[in-house]
Design an enzyme around this catalytic site. Structure first.
Site, short mmCIF file in Angstrom:
data_model
loop_
_atom_site.label_atom_id
_atom_site.label_comp_id
_atom_site.label_asym_id
_atom_site.label_seq_id
_atom_site.Cartn_x
_atom_site.Cartn_y
_atom_site.Cartn_z
N ARG A 37 9.14 -1.43 -1.31
CA ARG A 37 8.06 -2.38 -1.62
C ARG A 37 8.55 -3.54 -2.49
O ARG A 37 8.01 -4.64 -2.41
CB ARG A 37 6.92 -1.65 -2.33
CG ARG A 37 6.06 -0.86 -1.35
CD ARG A 37 4.97 -0.12 -2.06
NE ARG A 37 3.95 0.33 -1.14
CZ ARG A 37 2.87 1.03 -1.51
NH1 ARG A 37 2.69 1.35 -2.77
NH2 ARG A 37 1.98 1.41 -0.62
N LYS A 198 -5.07 15.68 8.58
CA LYS A 198 -6.51 15.90 8.74
C LYS A 198 -7.15 14.95 9.75
O LYS A 198 -7.01 13.74 9.64
CB LYS A 198 -7.21 15.69 7.40
CG LYS A 198 -6.91 16.76 6.38
CD LYS A 198 -7.76 16.50 5.17
CE LYS A 198 -7.71 17.62 4.16
NZ LYS A 198 -8.58 17.29 3.04
N GLY A 351 1.78 6.73 4.56
CA GLY A 351 2.72 7.11 3.51
C GLY A 351 3.73 8.14 3.95
O GLY A 351 4.95 7.94 3.83
N GLY A 374 -2.68 3.99 2.55
CA GLY A 374 -4.13 3.89 2.78
C GLY A 374 -4.53 2.57 3.40
O GLY A 374 -5.40 2.50 4.27
P1 ADP Z 1 0.39 9.80 6.65
O1 ADP Z 1 0.58 9.86 5.16
O2 ADP Z 1 1.58 9.27 7.37
O3 ADP Z 1 -0.90 9.11 7.04
P2 ADP Z 1 -0.76 12.47 6.66
O4 ADP Z 1 -0.92 12.41 5.18
O5 ADP Z 1 -1.97 12.48 7.51
O6 ADP Z 1 0.27 11.33 7.16
O7 ADP Z 1 0.02 13.80 7.08
C1 ADP Z 1 1.22 14.22 6.51
C2 ADP Z 1 1.16 15.68 6.17
O8 ADP Z 1 0.83 16.47 7.32
C3 ADP Z 1 2.49 16.19 5.68
O9 ADP Z 1 2.34 16.69 4.38
C4 ADP Z 1 2.85 17.30 6.67
O10 ADP Z 1 3.46 18.42 6.06
C5 ADP Z 1 1.49 17.68 7.21
N1 ADP Z 1 1.60 18.37 8.52
C6 ADP Z 1 2.06 17.86 9.67
N2 ADP Z 1 2.07 18.80 10.63
C7 ADP Z 1 1.59 19.95 10.07
C8 ADP Z 1 1.36 21.27 10.56
N3 ADP Z 1 1.61 21.60 11.82
N4 ADP Z 1 0.86 22.18 9.68
C9 ADP Z 1 0.60 21.82 8.40
N5 ADP Z 1 0.81 20.60 7.89
C10 ADP Z 1 1.30 19.67 8.70
C1 3PG Z 2 -0.68 2.84 -2.36
O1 3PG Z 2 0.39 3.29 -2.78
O2 3PG Z 2 -1.27 3.32 -1.37
C2 3PG Z 2 -1.23 1.61 -3.01
O3 3PG Z 2 -0.35 1.10 -3.96
C3 3PG Z 2 -2.62 1.84 -3.58
O4 3PG Z 2 -2.59 2.76 -4.62
P1 3PG Z 2 -3.92 3.55 -4.99
O5 3PG Z 2 -4.19 4.52 -3.87
O6 3PG Z 2 -3.64 4.23 -6.31
O7 3PG Z 2 -5.03 2.55 -5.09
MG MG Z 3 -0.28 11.12 3.67
#
Ligand code: ADP
Ligand code: 3PG
Ligand code: MG
Length: 394
Positions: A37, A198, A351, A374
């Site tokens: 970043r 989710k 993320g 996000g």
């Molecule tokens: P992003 O941050 O890219 O939007 P998410 O936060 O939705 O992605 O998902 C990431 C999480 O999903 C990771 O912590 C990963 O371990 C979990 N995950 C992926 N596949 C599985 C699975 N089959 N069972 C449990 N957790 C899973």
């Molecule tokens: C992020 O890392 O997603 C941004 O910097 C926003 O941070 P925040 O979720 O604490 O508002």
């Molecule tokens: Mg995530």
């Protein structure tokens, strides 16, 4: 979304320019573990320096909740930025007030100042108008380059834009242009890959991508909820009971619209989410009762690669498996490699998705790796982000 004025079209010559950046980077003590970043903000900073502007940077780091938290001071970020710019970066113990005013006055033309963590003030997240005005009083013009924080309506991302001439920074513009184009005018076939945890976090994203993409490929724990909606027995796999109905209607919606909508055919299953857990590959119809799905299997990988082979646009959010554990990161890595070979625009946001990509050393093969977590999810939902909406139209 309307086109926003670019920093390139803003009169910033020799002006004091307040630039909102997203320097919310991961830290281990005071060591920055990923400086993506910070590097991403450099083009805007340099462009302003070249115009003899005084560059006043403002960012948050973490969630200090309106109090000073020593561990969340921006000093390590200022040091790293100084290395990247090969020039000194001035710092200031506060964001507003007499000390900040003085720091700005002392800044030479082309100089860079990084104010202290803006979330040390509770007024930031409250989008307090008086605080936004105080911030604005430091500068003549405002540039928002913090795409990662554009989904927050805070004083430094939204409020301040109402007090100064404003524009989008180069990073902000790149994010909006590439992702906006993929959503609104994609070259086809347009493939969406959606994984992660989710369904409930991503209903908006799924809805929007199902309408816009030609093919939707599902993976991760997210796919488990869809398998469950097909009444499959998935043992101890993570899924969301409350989201089964939504999953069913999303499948129907996609099929009714004539979209290719694919769920995994096979999976790696393990006895636990643990690096030492025994694991093997099974068809999704044969998940043992005491085991759980932790990754997509080789047949699924092959099928998804096939779907990607002639793609012209790909948007990917959410890992295909539990990427935190090396043995369960294969599906994500192989799909990332296939993405690298696509003759078209490839976009990865989220993320954990971006972290998995960086960890596998594959980020360089992707057209656009979003700096938003996000924020990119909300953008992919098709929502207006307040930090963008507040900027002046082109
Ligand atoms: P992003 O941050 O890219 O939007 P998410 O936060 O939705 O992605 O998902 C990431 C999480 O999903 C990771 O912590 C990963 O371990 C979990 N995950 C992926 N596949 C599985 C699975 N089959 N069972 C449990 N957790 C899973
Ligand atoms: C992020 O890392 O997603 C941004 O910097 C926003 O941070 P925040 O979720 O604490 O508002
Ligand atoms: Mg995530």
């Amino acid at each position: 979304m309307k086109r926003k004025r670019s920093v390139e079209d803003l009169d910033a010559q020799a002006k004091r320019v307040l630039v909102r950046v997203d320097f919310n980077v991961p830290l281990d003590g005071d060591r920055i573990t990923d400086d993506t970043r910070i590097r991403a903000a450099v083009p805007t900073i340099r462009a302003l320096q070249e115009r003899g502007a005084k560059v006043i940077l403002v960012s948050h780091l973490g969630r200090p909740d309106g109090k000073v938290v020593q561990e969340l001071r921006l000093a390590p970020v200022a040091a790293r930025l100084g290395e990247l710019l090969d020039a000194p970066v001035a710092t200031c113990p506060d964001v507003v007030g007499p000390e900040a005013q003085r720091a700005v006055e002392q800044l030479p033309a082309g100089g860079v100042l990084l104010l202290e963590n803006v979330r040390f003030h509770a007024e930031e997240e409250q989008n307090d108008p008086a605080f936004a005005k105080q911030l604005a009083s430091l500068a003549d013009v405002y540039v928002n380059d913090a795409f990662g924080t554009a989904h927050r309506a805070h004083a430094s991302t939204e409020g301040v834009a109402h007090h100064l001439p404003s524009a989008a920074g180069l990073l902000m513009q790149k994010e909006i242009d590439i992702m906006g184009r993929a959503l609104l005018r994609p070259d086809r076939p347009f493939v969406a890959i959606v994984g992660g945890k989710k369904v409930s976090d991503k209903i908006g994203v799924l809805n929007n991508l199902i309408q816009r993409a030609d093919r939707i490929l599902m993976g991760g724990a997210m796919a488990n909820t869809f398998l469950k909606a097909h009444a499959l027995d998935i043992g101890k796999s993570y899924f969301e009971e409350d989201a089964i109905d939504v999953a069913s209607s999303l499948i129907k919606e996609a099929r009714a619209a004539g979209k290719v909508f694919l769920l995994p055919r096979d999976a790696t299953v393990a006895t636990a989410i643990d690096p030492n857990a025994l694991h093997h590959v099974v068809p999704v119809t044969e998940v043992p009762p005491a085991q759980m799905i932790v990754d997509i299997g080789p047949e699924t990988i092959a099928q998804y690669k096939q779907q990607l082979s002639d793609a012209k646009t790909v948007i990917w959010n959410g890992p295909m498996g539990v990427t935190e554990i090396e043995a369960f990161a294969t599906g994500t890595r192989k799909i990332a490699r296939a993405l690298g070979k696509v003759q078209g625009t490839t976009i990865v946001g989220g993320g954990d998705s971006v972290a998995a990509l960086e960890q596998a050393g594959l980020a360089g093969q992707i057209t656009h790796v979003s700096t938003g977590g996000g924020a990119s999810l909300e953008f992919l939902e098709g929502r207006d982000l307040p930090g963008i909406a507040a900027l002046e139209d082109a």
